[in-house]
Design an enzyme around this catalytic site. Structure first.
Site, short mmCIF file in Angstrom:
data_model
loop_
_atom_site.label_atom_id
_atom_site.label_comp_id
_atom_site.label_asym_id
_atom_site.label_seq_id
_atom_site.Cartn_x
_atom_site.Cartn_y
_atom_site.Cartn_z
N GLU A 112 102.55 31.09 90.62
CA GLU A 112 101.74 30.21 89.77
C GLU A 112 100.46 29.78 90.51
OE1 GLU A 112 101.20 29.38 86.92
OE2 GLU A 112 100.18 27.45 87.00
N ARG A 119 88.88 27.64 73.23
CA ARG A 119 89.56 28.79 72.62
C ARG A 119 88.72 30.06 72.72
NH1 ARG A 119 93.63 27.24 69.11
NH2 ARG A 119 93.52 29.27 68.14
N TRP A 161 85.68 34.47 71.00
CA TRP A 161 86.14 35.18 72.19
C TRP A 161 86.24 36.63 71.74
CZ3 TRP A 161 90.43 38.06 73.88
CH2 TRP A 161 90.59 38.16 75.28
N ASN A 188 89.60 34.31 62.99
CA ASN A 188 90.29 34.38 64.28
C ASN A 188 91.41 35.38 64.10
OD1 ASN A 188 91.63 33.91 66.70
ND2 ASN A 188 92.62 32.04 65.95
N GLY A 189 91.45 36.43 64.94
CA GLY A 189 92.50 37.44 64.81
C GLY A 189 91.90 38.83 64.87
N LYS A 207 92.03 29.91 75.84
CA LYS A 207 93.21 29.07 76.00
C LYS A 207 94.44 29.68 75.34
CE LYS A 207 95.45 25.36 77.23
NZ LYS A 207 95.87 25.34 78.64
N HIS A 263 106.69 44.80 104.45
CA HIS A 263 106.93 46.13 103.89
C HIS A 263 105.65 46.75 103.33
CE1 HIS A 263 111.20 45.83 104.57
NE2 HIS A 263 111.17 44.61 104.04
N CYS A 301 89.82 32.46 69.09
CA CYS A 301 88.55 31.95 68.61
C CYS A 301 88.84 30.60 67.97
CB CYS A 301 87.96 32.87 67.54
SG CYS A 301 87.69 34.54 68.13
N LYS A 327 96.53 30.58 89.36
CA LYS A 327 95.53 29.53 89.14
C LYS A 327 94.25 29.81 89.92
CE LYS A 327 96.80 27.79 86.62
NZ LYS A 327 97.83 27.54 85.65
N GLU A 385 92.35 32.65 88.29
CA GLU A 385 91.86 32.28 86.97
C GLU A 385 90.58 31.44 87.02
OE1 GLU A 385 94.86 29.91 85.05
OE2 GLU A 385 94.21 30.52 83.07
C1 AGP Z 1 97.53 29.56 82.45
O1 AGP Z 1 96.72 28.87 83.34
C2 AGP Z 1 96.88 30.57 81.65
N1 AGP Z 1 95.73 30.12 80.98
C3 AGP Z 1 97.77 31.50 80.85
O2 AGP Z 1 98.47 32.26 81.77
C4 AGP Z 1 98.77 30.88 79.84
O3 AGP Z 1 99.76 30.18 80.53
C5 AGP Z 1 99.38 32.01 78.98
O4 AGP Z 1 98.35 32.64 78.27
C6 AGP Z 1 100.45 31.53 78.05
O5 AGP Z 1 99.96 30.65 77.09
P1 AGP Z 1 100.95 29.78 76.22
O6 AGP Z 1 101.72 28.91 77.14
O7 AGP Z 1 100.08 29.01 75.30
O8 AGP Z 1 101.85 30.73 75.49
#
Ligand code: AGP
Length: 613
Positions: free
Chosen positions: A486, A27, A76, A102-103, A608, A509, A2, A490, A493
C-alpha cells in the site's frame, strides 16, 4: 471516471454547474465543459476547455453564457485525446441535442458508420458524440425528445450515465443510467443531476439514486422516472447525511492531508456500536454471518482493486491466521476473467471505497451468478456495489475526495479486523479473553493514530532528505509486507516515483541487484516474531549502500542502531499494526508529492472511481 452535473430551475445554471464540476473534478480532470440553454438566443450554447475546470471558468468569464437549464462535465479521457473538441458536452449535427456521458459506448463505431452513411458528420473522436447524433436521428423522426432518448438507448451497448438537453425542450433535462453512478437531486423549484452528492450538497440533500436501466425526465418542479419499458416508476427519496464541511478542505492545503488527519475519527466511528454491549462479540449491522451460515462456508474469496485490495489482503491474512479458513484473493480485473473456483459455499468479500469500480462490480455479479454469498465492504452509501451485493458493511469514512485513498483504507482495514473477530467468535476460534484483549487494543487505535500524526513534521523532514530518490523499495514480512504494498502504491500514485514493494525475504532472489548506494529502502518491521528476520534483510541492503528509513514499534533499540531514520508507532496487538504502520507511509507519500510539486489531490492520469475496464 468522469463527472456529470446538471441543473434546471430559476437560477443561472452556469455558476451551479461550475461549482458542481469543481467538486467532481477528482473524477476526471483532463477537460471540462458546459451546455446551457440560452433564452436570449433560443439556442443551446456550449463552452468547453482542455485541462482543469479553472480553464473553463476563465473561458466563460471571457464569453459569458446565461440560462436556467444546463449540463456540465469533467472528463477523464477514454476515446480520443484530451482536447477542446473531445471534451463534453457533445452536440448533434444540427445543435439540437447536447449530451454529457460517463462510461463507454461499446458499439459506437457501428452506430457511427450507420449515421455517417445517412449524412451525419462527426467532429470528435469520442463515443459520446454518437449518442447525441443518434438521439437527434430519432428526434427528427418522432419529434419527441423523451421518445428519441428511449429509442437511442435501445440501440446502445455499454455503460453510461447520461445527461441530455434539447433545444426544443428548454423546460427539462433527461438522465439515463446503466453501470455508471447518477443521482437526481431534489430541490424546491429546482432540480439537479450529478455523478455524486458532493456536486450538489450545497443545494439539497434529497435525492433519487438512479438504478440501471432507469430514465429520469427532470423539470424544475417535477421529476418522472421510467424503466426502459417506458413505465413510470416510483422511487424512495434518499436523504444524504453528509455535512458540507465533509466535502470541503477546511483549511488544509489538500484533501489528502485533511483525510489523513481525519483517520482517528474514522476509525473511532467504525468501532462505535460495533462491539456487543456484553463484550462477547462484534455486531455487524445485522449482516447474516452467524454460526449456521459460517458452517456452510468452506472458502472465502477477497476481490477488490488497488488500495481496497490491500485492505482485503489484511483481511485474508488475519482470517487465515486466526480462523483457519482458506482465503483466496484476486484483484477484481483478474478474478472476473479467470473462471474462479467459487460456488454456493464461498463467501466473497468485495471491498470498494466508491462502490462503483467497474471490475469489482463485475466480480460481484459473477460471484452472485455462481451462487456465492457476497459481502460488500463499501464506503459510498447507496452505490451500485452496495446495492447489488447480498450484504453490505458500510465503512463510514465520509466522502473521500483525494484520488489517493487514505482514510477509506483505514476504515476498510478496521472493517477487516471486525470481520475477523466476528467470524472467529462465531466459529469458536477465539477465546473470550483474547477477544477482549484485542477489543481493548482496538479501542486505543484512534489515540495511537493521533500520536503518529503528531510526528508529521518529522516525516516532512524525511521528505527534505530523501526528495532526490529515484527508486524506492518497501520491504517487510507478513502483515508488514501488505503495508509495504500500500505504501509503494501511494508513492507511485502521487509522487510519481518508481517504487517496489518486496517481501523482505524475497529480495535476495533478484531485486537486491537493483540496490545501489543511496537507494532508499523503507523497512516496515512491526511484527515482533519476524523482527530479526526483517532486520537481517535491512542489514543486507545497508551493506550495499542503501539509505534505510524504518517504521517499527516504539522503543526498538535495534531500529535506532541500524536505520538512517526511523519513525515509531505505538505498541499494540500484532494483528492491528497495519493500520498504524500505514500512517507514516501516507504522510511520506504526501510530503514527497508536495515536495516534487505534484498535484496531490488530482494526480496525473488517474481518476477517483474507475467505472470503466
Ligand atoms: C488508491 O489510492 C487508488 N486511487 C486506487 O487504487 C483505488 O483504491 C482503486 O481504484 C479502488 O477504488 P474503490 O475502492 O473505489 O473500488
Amino acid at each position: 471516471m468522469c463527472g456529470i452535473v446538471g441543473y434546471v430551475g430559476d437560477r443561472n445554471a452556469v455558476p451551479v454547474l461550475l461549482q458542481g464540476l469543481k467538486k467532481l473534478e477528482y473524477r476526471g480532470y483532463d477537460s471540462a465543459g458546459v451546455a446551457v440553454y440560452s433564452e436570449t438566443d433560443g439556442e443551446v450554447v456550449v463552452c468547453k476547455a482542455k485541462g482543469r475546470v479553472e480553464n473553463l471558468e476563465n473561458k466563460l468569464y471571457d464569453h459569458p453564457v446565461k440560462g436556467r437549464l444546463g449540463i456540465g462535465h469533467t472528463r477523464w479521457a477514454t476515446h480520443g485525446v484530451p482536447s477542446d473538441v473531445n471534451a463534453h458536452p457533445h452536440f448533434s449535427s444540427s445543435g439540437e441535442v447536447a449530451v454529457v456521458h460517463n462510461g463507454i459506448i461499446e458499439n459506437y463505431m457501428e452506430i457511427k458508420e450507420i449515421l455517417q452513411s445517412k449524412g451525419y458528420e462527426f467532429v470528435s473522436e469520442t463515443d459520446t458524440e454518437t449518442v447525441a447524433q443518434l438521439i437527434e436521428y430519432y428526434y427528427n423522426d418522432c419529434g419527441d425528445i423523451t421518445d428519441a432518448v428511449f429509442r437511442a438507448l435501445e440501440k446502445i451497448d455499454g455503460s453510461y450515465a447520461l445527461g441530455i438537453i434539447c433545444r426544443d425542450f428548454p423546460d427539462r433535462m433527461i438522465a439515463a443510467k446503466k453501470n455508471g453512478p447518477l443521482i437526481v437531486g431534489l430541490g424546491e423549484g429546482e432540480n439537479f443531476i450529478a455523478s455524486d452528492m458532493t456536486a450538489i450538497l450545497k443545494y439539497t440533500r434529497n435525492t433519487y439514486v438512479l438504478e440501471d436501466d432507469e430514465v429520469a425526465v427532470i423539470y424544475k418542479d417535477d421529476v418522472k422516472i421510467f424503466n426502459l419499458d417506458r413505465q413510470e416508476i416510483s422511487k424512495e427519496v434518499y436523504v444524504v447525511n453528509w455535512s458540507i464541511e465533509a466535502a470541503e478542505k477546511s483549511g488544509y492545503d489538500h484533501f489528502m492531508l485533511k483525510e489523513i488527519f481525519e483517520q482517528p475519527k474514522v476509525v473511532s466511528d467504525n468501532l462505535n456500536h460495533r462491539f456487543k454491549a456484553d463484550g462477547t462479540g462484534v455486531y455487524l449491522d445485522g449482516i447474516k454471518l452467524d454460526r449456521e451460515v459460517l458452517k456452510s462456508i468452506n472458502k472465502i474469496y477477497v476481490v477488490a482493486c488497488g488500495t481496497a485490495y490491500y485492505a482485503g489482503l489484511v483481511g485474508k491474512f488475519l482470517i487465515e491466521k486466526i480462523v483457519r479458513i482458506p482465503v483466496n484473493s484476486d484483484v477484481a480485473s483478474e478474478f472476473r476473467y479467470k473462471d474462479p473456483l467459487i460456488d454456493e459455499n464461498t463467501l466473497v468479500l468485495a471491498i470498494s471505497q466508491s462502490g462503483e469500480t467497474a471490475d469489482t462490480l463485475e466480480a460481484v455479479r459473477l460471484a452472485k451468478r455462481r451462487g456465492a454469498k457476497v459481502l460488500a465492504i463499501v464506503n459510498v452509501v447507496g452505490s451500485t456495489i452496495a446495492r447489488e451485493a447480498g450484504d453490505v458493511l458500510y465503512t463510514m469514512a465520509g466522502p473521500e475526495i483525494s484520488v489517493a485513498s487514505t482514510k477509506a483504507f483505514s476504515a476498510q482495514v478496521t472493517a477487516m479486523f471486525l470481520l475477523t473477530l466476528h467470524i472467529a467468535m462465531e466459529s469458536g476460534r477465539m477465546s473470550l479473553e483474547e477477544f477482549r484483549e484485542i477489543k481493548h487494543e482496538m479501542e486505543l487505535l484512534p489515540s495511537h493514530i493521533n500520536a503518529i500524526l503528531s510526528q508529521a513534521p518529522i516525516v516532512k523532514r524525511f521528505m527534505e532528505k530523501y526528495i532526490d530518490s529515484k527508486n524506492v523499495f518497501y520491504i517487510g514480512r507478513g502483515l508488514d509486507y501488505i503495508v509495504c504494498r500500500e505504501g509503494s502504491l501511494k508513492l507511485k500514485e502521487i509522487a510519481y516515483l518508481h517504487s517496489e514493494p518486496y517481501a523482505a525475504g524475497e529480495l535476495k532472489h533478484g531485486p537486491i541487484a537493483l540496490i545501489e548506494p543511496s537507494t532508499l529502502v523503507i523497512g516496515v518491521a512491526t511484527q515482533q516474531e519476524l523482527f530479526t528476520k526483517t532486520l537481517s534483510n535491512i542489514k543486507e541492503v545497508k551493506a550495499r549502500g542503501a539509505r534505510v528509513l524504518m517504521i517499527a514499534m516504539e522503543g526498538s533499540t535495534e531500529t535506532k542502531e541500524f536505520a538512517d531514520d526511523y519513525i515509531f508507532i505505538p505498541r499494540t496487538h500484532p494483528i492491528l499494526t497495519p493500520l498504524l504502520a500505514n500512517i507514516p507511509q501516507q504522510l511520506f507519500a504526501y510530503y514527497m508529492a508536495v515536495g516534487l510539486g505534484n498535484d496531490v489531490d488530482k494526480p496525473r492520469n488517474l481518476a477517483k472511481s474507475v467505472t470503466v475496464e
